[in-house]
Design a protein around this motif. Structure first.
Motif, PDB file in Angstrom:
ATOM      1  N   LEU A 131       4.068 -20.891  -1.015  1.00 54.03           N
ATOM      2  CA  LEU A 131       4.454 -20.129  -2.184  1.00 54.03           C
ATOM      3  C   LEU A 131       5.751 -19.251  -1.936  1.00 54.03           C
ATOM      4  N   ARG A 132       6.346 -19.439  -0.710  1.00 52.09           N
ATOM      5  CA  ARG A 132       7.265 -18.701  -0.449  1.00 52.09           C
ATOM      6  C   ARG A 132       8.676 -18.517  -1.157  1.00 52.09           C
ATOM      7  N   GLU A 133       8.980 -19.935  -1.314  1.00 51.11           N
ATOM      8  CA  GLU A 133      10.180 -20.116  -2.158  1.00 51.11           C
ATOM      9  C   GLU A 133      10.128 -19.507  -3.566  1.00 51.11           C
ATOM     10  N   GLN A 134       9.162 -19.768  -4.390  1.00 59.18           N
ATOM     11  CA  GLN A 134       9.132 -19.396  -5.666  1.00 59.18           C
ATOM     12  C   GLN A 134       8.558 -17.801  -5.931  1.00 59.18           C
ATOM     13  N   CYS A 135       8.059 -17.594  -4.801  1.00 65.35           N
ATOM     14  CA  CYS A 135       7.522 -16.062  -4.705  1.00 65.35           C
ATOM     15  C   CYS A 135       8.389 -15.030  -4.019  1.00 65.35           C
ATOM     16  N   ALA A 136       9.645 -15.065  -3.804  1.00 63.75           N
ATOM     17  CA  ALA A 136      10.538 -14.105  -3.213  1.00 63.75           C
ATOM     18  C   ALA A 136      10.548 -13.019  -3.587  1.00 63.75           C
ATOM     19  N   GLY A 137      11.032 -11.952  -3.057  1.00 67.05           N
ATOM     20  CA  GLY A 137      10.917 -10.663  -3.364  1.00 67.05           C
ATOM     21  C   GLY A 137       9.836  -9.868  -3.516  1.00 67.05           C
ATOM     22  N   MET A 138       9.838  -8.479  -3.970  1.00 62.89           N
ATOM     23  CA  MET A 138       8.787  -7.582  -3.953  1.00 62.89           C
ATOM     24  C   MET A 138       8.424  -7.244  -5.493  1.00 62.89           C
ATOM     25  N   ARG A 139       6.934  -7.062  -5.430  1.00 57.25           N
ATOM     26  CA  ARG A 139       6.444  -6.518  -6.711  1.00 57.25           C
ATOM     27  C   ARG A 139       5.195  -5.733  -6.692  1.00 57.25           C
ATOM     28  N   PRO A 140       4.957  -4.859  -7.665  1.00 54.27           N
ATOM     29  CA  PRO A 140       3.787  -4.053  -7.557  1.00 54.27           C
ATOM     30  C   PRO A 140       2.477  -4.908  -7.322  1.00 54.27           C
ATOM     31  N   PHE A 141       1.556  -4.309  -6.469  1.00 52.69           N
ATOM     32  CA  PHE A 141       0.258  -5.192  -6.433  1.00 52.69           C
ATOM     33  C   PHE A 141      -0.656  -5.642  -7.642  1.00 52.69           C
ATOM     34  N   SER A 142      -0.143  -4.700  -8.800  1.00 52.61           N
ATOM     35  CA  SER A 142      -0.871  -5.084  -9.947  1.00 52.61           C
ATOM     36  C   SER A 142      -0.079  -6.228 -10.762  1.00 52.61           C
ATOM     37  N   GLN A 143       1.200  -6.495 -10.607  1.00 50.26           N
ATOM     38  CA  GLN A 143       1.891  -7.587 -11.045  1.00 50.26           C
ATOM     39  C   GLN A 143       1.676  -8.641 -10.399  1.00 50.26           C
ATOM     40  N   TRP A 144       1.367  -8.772  -8.842  1.00 49.55           N
ATOM     41  CA  TRP A 144       0.983  -9.831  -8.227  1.00 49.55           C
ATOM     42  C   TRP A 144      -0.389 -10.380  -8.739  1.00 49.55           C
ATOM     43  N   TYR A 145      -1.170  -9.444  -8.876  1.00 47.77           N
ATOM     44  CA  TYR A 145      -2.733  -9.670  -9.149  1.00 47.77           C
ATOM     45  C   TYR A 145      -3.255  -8.998 -10.560  1.00 47.77           C
ATOM     46  N   GLY A 146      -2.779  -9.305 -11.559  1.00 41.91           N
ATOM     47  CA  GLY A 146      -3.056  -8.661 -12.579  1.00 41.91           C
ATOM     48  C   GLY A 146      -4.639  -8.732 -13.135  1.00 41.91           C
ATOM     49  N   ALA A 147      -5.437  -9.641 -12.509  1.00 42.53           N
ATOM     50  CA  ALA A 147      -6.677  -9.631 -13.135  1.00 42.53           C
ATOM     51  C   ALA A 147      -7.530  -8.914 -12.140  1.00 42.53           C
ATOM     52  N   CYS A 148      -6.952  -8.199 -11.012  1.00 36.36           N
ATOM     53  CA  CYS A 148      -7.759  -7.431 -10.108  1.00 36.36           C
ATOM     54  C   CYS A 148      -7.783  -5.893 -10.510  1.00 36.36           C
ATOM     55  N   ASP A 149      -8.985  -5.140 -10.671  1.00 34.73           N
ATOM     56  CA  ASP A 149      -9.070  -3.938 -10.971  1.00 34.73           C
ATOM     57  C   ASP A 149      -8.976  -2.863  -9.924  1.00 34.73           C
ATOM     58  N   ASP A 150      -8.792  -3.508  -8.650  1.00 34.07           N
ATOM     59  CA  ASP A 150      -8.674  -2.656  -7.453  1.00 34.07           C
ATOM     60  C   ASP A 150      -7.361  -1.929  -7.406  1.00 34.07           C
ATOM     61  N   LEU A 151      -7.220  -0.840  -6.508  1.00 26.65           N
ATOM     62  CA  LEU A 151      -5.875  -0.079  -6.464  1.00 26.65           C
ATOM     63  C   LEU A 151      -5.382  -0.246  -4.974  1.00 26.65           C
ATOM     64  N   ALA A 152      -4.063  -0.649  -4.961  1.00 22.87           N
ATOM     65  CA  ALA A 152      -3.600  -0.683  -3.770  1.00 22.87           C
ATOM     66  C   ALA A 152      -2.686   0.684  -3.355  1.00 22.87           C
ATOM     67  N   LEU A 153      -2.933   0.933  -2.082  1.00 20.60           N
ATOM     68  CA  LEU A 153      -2.301   2.221  -1.589  1.00 20.60           C
ATOM     69  C   LEU A 153      -1.427   1.808  -0.314  1.00 20.60           C
ATOM     70  N   ARG A 154      -0.344   2.603  -0.302  1.00 23.30           N
ATOM     71  CA  ARG A 154       0.367   2.526   0.920  1.00 23.30           C
ATOM     72  C   ARG A 154       0.688   3.921   1.441  1.00 23.30           C
ATOM     73  N   ILE A 155       0.364   4.031   3.024  1.00 22.86           N
ATOM     74  CA  ILE A 155       0.559   5.542   3.642  1.00 22.86           C
ATOM     75  C   ILE A 155       2.085   5.238   4.049  1.00 22.86           C
ATOM     76  N   LEU A 156       2.539   6.318   3.779  1.00 25.75           N
ATOM     77  CA  LEU A 156       4.137   6.325   4.000  1.00 25.75           C
ATOM     78  C   LEU A 156       4.558   7.275   5.165  1.00 25.75           C
ATOM     79  N   VAL A 157       3.602   7.778   5.753  1.00 23.25           N
ATOM     80  CA  VAL A 157       3.919   8.813   6.806  1.00 23.25           C
ATOM     81  C   VAL A 157       3.139   8.386   8.145  1.00 23.25           C
ATOM     82  N   LYS A 158       2.843   7.390   8.580  1.00 24.26           N
ATOM     83  CA  LYS A 158       2.370   6.869   9.580  1.00 24.26           C
ATOM     84  C   LYS A 158       3.121   7.370  10.827  1.00 24.26           C
TER      85      LYS A 158
END
Length: 548
Positions: free
Chosen positions: A131-158
């Motif tokens: 999938l690497r070639e056709q899925c380059a770049g960055m996207r929000p978690f919700s755009q990658w996996y729209g059918a998922c109702d889970d929330l992704a979180l990133r901690i920024l101050v590790k």
């Protein structure tokens, strides 16, 4: 007995304890972001603080809310909402494909990418590559996996939290589990009084130097191009002794790396700028390998005039005759060695599981003369118990948090000097017999407390009493004095076994060597030291009857 933690927010209390400690003792060296964090964190709702600490203490910086479900916190999404305004975490962050794959299970990947996957049965790593070639770049978690109702979180101050952990512990290898292991009773630490001077880092640049050194060490360990790492190494001495000792150790390891590559010039260049024990000896050896014999001999003579340790003196005694011969100098007289008793045994090869020292121990043992396998455990333990108050003396900078196994300057050249009065008082007890009561008292009162010297599992009451009855106080003093002369090197090399004759009040230490085995350098030094001071020591050479 191991206790069960009843406080369900124990981890939050431990984290708060750290930032309170830092705020009280290190406020003057914190940067603006760190001071702001220490001020803002306690004001947040408890569930938000607890969720944040859970994220800090877990591996990585990306999480799914569903994986952060803790009964005491409640809904992780609600707790996360209260953190968003701080800038410390980010909801629905932009992810790379690799980051996404770390968060998703294989069935979820199939659902998220559907027809884009040619082989759903392929391994996850293979799907990622496809999938690497056709899925380059960055996207929000919700755009990658729209059918998922889970929330992704990133901690920024590790990184900020890692710096706070570093400031508290003075290193990055200790972490938040120290609190839990201590609270559960799995690890116990001596309680040392902390003064205002009890700080590992005295100024902000100490923290920056540590992080710079740590980054170089990580790159070196990962096998990055050594020349690139060397370019970023701090070559100037730090004005923080324990921190500079870490720098010197890394330089020594870099020199060893160059030496293994047979890059003599670079190895020599590192060694001559390094003060780590053994660096000067390696510099001489590198010059010898490079056939720069005149330079090697000149450095050898300077080292022989003022050897840094017994280990270096021993090393020089081997190199010296070779260099003298290369340069046509007169043959040096061999150094006289102390006569050491020898025991030769020829025994049948055991049928069951065995180890050489155990075979010899069992063969020599008698009811009136028991034998114990002690190696480094007995002498170090007796030293540690006798000199407990000196080892754990509240010297400024030696202890700066509650989880020290031993003083931070344990291996420094002035370890003994900085505590000379305390050690002198401890050793003075050997003159009037008080040492036995002191050792017994510390054995009872301090049992199980972490220490760099006492081997609690190996030192049984029976062994301790035999040692106190059979080892003269003068011999114990000699052991202690030699350990103090070079703590790092002289803590090892003691003979394997000790045999006691309680009725006669005497003992013998026995180093065991099996077929083809030979004495190591540190063992030779201890054996010669004991022989020179009339302490009973022998070397036992074991052969098997089948090979005789």
């Amino acid at each position: 007995m191991i206790r069960v933690l009843e406080n369900e927010f124990y981890y939050l209390d431990n984290f708060q304890r750290v930032i309170d400690w830092i705020g009280e003792r290190y406020a003057d060296l914190l940067d603006e972001d760190e001071r702001a964090f220490l001020a803002a964190f306690p004001a947040l709702p408890r569930n938000a603080r607890a969720l944040f600490v859970r994220m800090v203490m877990r591996k990585g910086n990306l999480f799914r809310a569903s994986k952060l479900s803790y009964a005491e916190i409640g809904c992780p999404v609600e707790a996360a909402d209260q953190l968003l305004g701080t800038g410390w975490i980010e909801a629905d962050p932009a992810l790379t494909l690799d980051e996404l794959f770390d968060l998703l299970s294989k069935p979820e990947i199939a659902e998220a990418f559907g027809g884009q996957l040619r082989a759903r049965s392929a391994r996850k790593a293979e799907q990622l590559e496809a999938l690497r070639e056709q899925c380059a770049g960055m996207r929000p978690f919700s755009q990658w996996y729209g059918a998922c109702d889970d929330l992704a979180l990133r901690i920024l101050v590790k990184p900020l939290c890692d710096r706070l952990r570093l400031i508290f512990f003075g290193n990055l290898h200790q972490d938040w589990t120290e609190f839990v292991l201590s609270d559960l009773g799995l690890f116990r630490y001596e309680q040392v009084e902390f003064s205002a001077d009890s700080r590992g880092f005295r100024q902000r640049r100490d923290v920056e130097h540590y992080l710079q050194l740590h980054a170089c060490k990580e790159r070196f360990a990962a096998g990055e191009d050594i020349d690139a790492v060397v370019e970023d190494l701090p070559w100037h001495a730090f004005d923080n002794d324990w921190l500079d000792s870490r720098r010197e150790k890394l330089l020594f390891q870099v020199g060893q790396h160059y030496e293994k590559q047979k890059d003599w010039d670079k190895a020599h260049g590192v060694y001559v700028r390094c003060r780590f024990p053994g660096a000067r000896g390696r510099a001489i050896r590198v010059l010898e390998k490079h056939e720069r014999f005149d330079q090697a001999y000149a450095l050898l003579q300077a080292a022989q005039a003022a050897p840094e340790s017994e280990a270096e003196r021993q090393h020089l005694s081997r190199i010296g005759p070779r260099l003298a011969r290369r340069l046509g100098h007169a043959k040096l007289a061999p150094r006289a060695r102390q006569a050491v008793a020898r025991i030769d045994l020829c025994l049948p090869l055991p049928n069951e599981d065995w180890w050489v020292e155990g075979v010899v121990r069992d063969h020599l043992a008698a009811e009136a003369a028991p034998v114990y396998y002690v190696e480094n455990a007995l002498a170090n333990s007796l030293f540690g118990l006798l000199c407990w108050r000196a080892v754990f003396a509240a010297i400024p900078g030696a202890f700066f948090h509650p989880f020290h196994r031993g003083p931070a300057d344990l291996y420094s050249l002035d370890f003994h000097q900085r505590r000379a009065a305390e050690f002198a008082a401890c050793l003075a007890e050997l003159e009037d017999g008080r040492y036995r009561d002191t050792i017994r008292r510390h054995y009872e009162e301090k049992s199980g407390i972490s220490t760099p010297f006492v081997y609690w599992d190996a030192l049984t009451p029976e062994l301790l009493e035999l040692a106190l009855a059979c080892i003269p106080p003068l011999h114990l003093r000699r052991w202690c004095e030699r350990i103090l002369a070079d703590v790092k090197t002289n803590r090892t090399g003691f003979p394997d076994l000790i045999q006691f004759w309680p009725a006669e009040g005497r003992y013998t230490m026995i180093e065991v060597k099996g077929p083809g085995d030979r004495l190591q350098d540190n063992q030779l030094r201890w054996i010669e030291y004991c022989a020179a001071h009339d302490m009973p020591v022998a070397v036992c050479y074991l052969q098997w009857e089948q090979a005789a």
